[in-house]
Design an enzyme around this catalytic site. Sequence first.
Site, PDB file in Angstrom:
ATOM      1  N   SER A 143       2.990   1.388  -2.426  1.00 17.93           N
ATOM      2  CA  SER A 143       2.190   0.167  -2.349  1.00 17.93           C
ATOM      3  C   SER A 143       0.782   0.502  -2.810  1.00 17.93           C
ATOM      4  CB  SER A 143       2.144  -0.344  -0.907  1.00 17.93           C
ATOM      5  OG  SER A 143       1.149  -1.345  -0.752  1.00 17.93           O
ATOM      6  N   TYR A 155       0.570   1.799   8.268  1.00 19.06           N
ATOM      7  CA  TYR A 155       1.304   1.426   7.055  1.00 19.06           C
ATOM      8  C   TYR A 155       0.713   2.109   5.827  1.00 19.06           C
ATOM      9  CZ  TYR A 155       3.268  -1.359   3.269  1.00 19.06           C
ATOM     10  OH  TYR A 155       3.913  -1.746   2.107  1.00 19.06           O
TER      11      TYR A 155
END
Length: 264
Positions: A143, A155
Amino acid sequence: MSGQANKGTAVVTGASSGIGAIYADRLAGQGYDLVLVARRADRLEELAEKLRYAYDRKVSVISADLSDDDDVRRVEQAISADDSVTLLVNNAGLGGQQVVATADADAAERMIKVNVIALTRLTRAVLPGLLARNRGAIVNIASVLAYETSFGGIYSGTKAYVVNFTEALHREVAGTGVKVQVVLPGATRTDFWELAGSDIDQLPKEIIMSADDMVDAALVGLARGEAVTVPALADAAKLDTFLGARQAFYGSLHADKPAARYAA
């Protein structure tokens, strides 16, 4: 029905919806047989039947929760024993805009298990076979938040691991017939956001990419042999500049004595 020559078997995790389901569709269309991995068995079977009919490919499914140690090992055993595997797409992932102080510890552990541990173990499961056959590829979905911590350090930290792990793996397999690619999507319209407890429609529409476009761009990058693919990045030179600056910075981190600014 597809008339494509068989390219071997592609293993796609997180394949029941979103990016994983689109990878499965595109790869079947390119001539791959498929092993689809996800928790939702009913959705996997529905997708598998659709792809068998559309592309005349062999499609098998493994229902598994990649936050569960036993399930991960079951998938490992299945794909490491399959000599037809030529491609692994580590797409499965968990998200969440969590700060450490208030994060649910069990949820954080599940995220790390799926995003980091399962990805690492499944990569390790297929890599020896790919190297022995001197062909194939490993694609790890990271990401752009690997470079930005505003979405929460847990995350972001897992995705930073994916980037570093994959870049190092790319160097490890250099000179072989095995490709390694890390993909860094930006905001991509899938059910990932809802599952993570976020509303993607709170973001500006001009920065939200469709999952179809994201996967198609990533596959172009893979075909071109890119080690790092950022589908939204218009100027590829910016990536080269960033990676070069990072390497130069690393080169300045070694000395036989502490820097003068740390003198008492």
